[in-house]
Design a protein around this motif. Structure first.
Motif, short mmCIF file in Angstrom:
data_model
loop_
_atom_site.label_atom_id
_atom_site.label_comp_id
_atom_site.label_asym_id
_atom_site.label_seq_id
_atom_site.Cartn_x
_atom_site.Cartn_y
_atom_site.Cartn_z
N ASP A 31 -22.79 42.83 136.46
CA ASP A 31 -21.81 41.81 136.82
C ASP A 31 -20.76 42.37 137.77
OD1 ASP A 31 -22.97 39.79 135.27
OD2 ASP A 31 -21.96 40.51 133.47
N LYS A 32 -20.35 43.61 137.51
CA LYS A 32 -19.38 44.23 138.40
C LYS A 32 -19.29 45.73 138.13
CE LYS A 32 -15.38 43.17 135.44
NZ LYS A 32 -14.05 42.54 135.38
N LEU A 33 -18.73 46.42 139.08
CA LEU A 33 -18.49 47.85 138.96
C LEU A 33 -17.05 48.07 138.51
CD1 LEU A 33 -19.57 50.77 139.61
CD2 LEU A 33 -18.50 50.50 141.85
N ILE A 34 -16.84 48.99 137.57
CA ILE A 34 -15.50 49.27 137.06
C ILE A 34 -15.03 50.60 137.62
CG2 ILE A 34 -14.12 49.64 134.98
CD1 ILE A 34 -16.07 47.89 133.46
N ASN A 35 -13.80 50.65 138.09
CA ASN A 35 -13.25 51.85 138.68
C ASN A 35 -13.05 52.92 137.60
OD1 ASN A 35 -11.91 53.83 140.06
ND2 ASN A 35 -10.12 52.59 140.58
N ARG A 36 -13.87 53.94 137.63
CA ARG A 36 -13.81 54.96 136.58
C ARG A 36 -12.53 55.79 136.64
NH1 ARG A 36 -18.64 58.92 138.77
NH2 ARG A 36 -17.51 59.87 140.52
N ASP A 37 -11.83 55.78 137.78
CA ASP A 37 -10.58 56.51 137.89
C ASP A 37 -9.51 55.97 136.96
OD1 ASP A 37 -11.72 58.11 139.82
OD2 ASP A 37 -10.90 56.95 141.51
N ASP A 74 -19.07 59.46 134.62
CA ASP A 74 -20.19 58.67 135.13
C ASP A 74 -19.70 57.36 135.76
OD1 ASP A 74 -22.23 60.46 134.20
OD2 ASP A 74 -21.86 59.69 132.18
N THR A 75 -20.51 56.82 136.66
CA THR A 75 -20.22 55.50 137.22
C THR A 75 -20.38 54.46 136.12
OG1 THR A 75 -21.04 56.21 139.37
CG2 THR A 75 -20.84 53.84 139.00
N ILE A 76 -19.42 53.55 136.01
CA ILE A 76 -19.42 52.57 134.93
C ILE A 76 -19.67 51.16 135.49
CG2 ILE A 76 -18.10 51.57 133.03
CD1 ILE A 76 -18.77 54.49 132.60
N TYR A 77 -20.63 50.48 134.90
CA TYR A 77 -20.95 49.11 135.29
C TYR A 77 -20.65 48.17 134.13
CZ TYR A 77 -23.60 51.43 139.00
OH TYR A 77 -23.96 52.23 140.07
N TYR A 78 -20.21 46.96 134.46
CA TYR A 78 -20.00 45.94 133.44
C TYR A 78 -21.13 44.93 133.51
CZ TYR A 78 -18.18 41.95 130.88
OH TYR A 78 -18.05 40.91 130.01
N SER A 79 -21.69 44.62 132.34
CA SER A 79 -22.75 43.63 132.25
C SER A 79 -22.53 42.78 131.01
CB SER A 79 -24.13 44.30 132.18
OG SER A 79 -25.13 43.33 131.92
N SER A 80 -22.49 41.48 131.19
CA SER A 80 -22.27 40.58 130.05
C SER A 80 -23.55 40.40 129.23
CB SER A 80 -21.77 39.22 130.54
OG SER A 80 -22.71 38.64 131.45
N THR A 81 -24.69 40.71 129.81
CA THR A 81 -25.97 40.49 129.12
C THR A 81 -26.71 41.79 128.83
OG1 THR A 81 -27.19 40.28 131.21
CG2 THR A 81 -26.24 38.27 130.26
N GLY A 82 -26.35 42.85 129.52
CA GLY A 82 -27.09 44.10 129.38
C GLY A 82 -28.35 44.13 130.21
N GLU A 83 -28.54 43.11 131.04
CA GLU A 83 -29.77 43.02 131.85
C GLU A 83 -29.49 43.02 133.35
OE1 GLU A 83 -31.85 39.59 130.50
OE2 GLU A 83 -32.37 40.48 128.56
N LYS A 84 -28.26 42.69 133.72
CA LYS A 84 -27.90 42.69 135.14
C LYS A 84 -26.46 43.15 135.30
CE LYS A 84 -26.45 37.84 135.42
NZ LYS A 84 -25.06 38.12 135.81
#
Length: 223
Positions: free
Chosen positions: A146-152, A134-144
């Motif tokens: 912050d950045k996209l993480i390279n799943r590779d 799956d596409t992985i996103y990083y969020s420091s708050t869980g609400e927005k």
């Protein structure tokens, strides 16, 4: 000697049942029995240590009648890593490698066990992993986002994890219970202490029974 440490000290509260998940019975025996039998029947395994709460050890003994490689029990710790350390302290002096496995992963295959151990001639430790789909996103708050993480570059760790016994034992010297509790994976502490860890292909079928859905899936497979 190749010694397996089966971790069966978890409480399994997420399942919402009256006992830890590793002791739920499927086809007339607890889930942990499926793990034990896999290691018993693997010819490169020399001994099995089970880490379990004392109140469950007598229950487990009923399913060890035909298990010739069982060495003994170790007490469950306050954390997973403390339980691992307790298991290692009960290993025979001739132990060369340890294989750490979760009792709630009943589908471990002989092929995966063999692959974990064979690389220990070249590496300090071995961990099976799965690629992240799956596409992985990083969020420091869980609400927005912050950045996209390279799943590779991301991999999900599985068990069993295998290590050179002496090297893995040594990195636990002087650690407090709180430091042990901060460890989130068996290979984390190895990596952080400079051990050379080999990643190998894990198996989708080697899932951990964590939810009721996982349990129902395993029950269907066993029919």
């Amino acid at each position: 000697m190749n010694i397996v440490i089966i971790l069966a000290g978890g409480t399994g509260t997420r399942m919402g049942v009256d006992r830890p998940k590793q002791y739920i019975e499927v086809k007339g025996k607890p889930i942990i029995s499926f793990c034990i039998e896999k290691f018993e029947n693997c010819n490169i395994i020399d001994g099995i240590i089970i880490v379990a709460a004392k109140e469950w050890q007598q229950y487990i003994r009923k399913y060890l009648i035909n298990i010739s490689k069982f060495i003994g029990f170790a007490s469950a710790g306050d954390s997973r890593q403390e339980s691992i350390l307790n298991g290692m302290k009960n290993c025979p002096k001739k132990a060369k490698n340890i294989i750490i496995h979760d009792a709630a992963r009943p589908n471990v295959s002989e092929k995966l066990i063999l692959n974990c151990v064979k690389y220990l001639d070249e590496y300090d430790g071995v961990m099976p992993v799965l690629t992240v789909k799956d596409t992985i996103y990083y969020s420091s708050t869980g609400e927005k986002i912050d950045k996209l993480i390279n799943r590779d570059c991301l991999f999900a760790g599985q068990a069993p994890e295998a290590f050179n016994y002496n090297k893995y034992m040594k990195i636990h010297d002087g650690l407090s219970n709180s430091q042990l509790a901060s460890v989130r994976g068996s290979s984390q502490i190895a990596f952080e202490n400079g051990l050379n860890i080999k990643l190998i292909n894990g198996e989708e079928h080697n899932y951990k029974i964590t939810t009721i859905e996982d349990l129902r899936k395993f029950e269907e497979e066993m029919k």
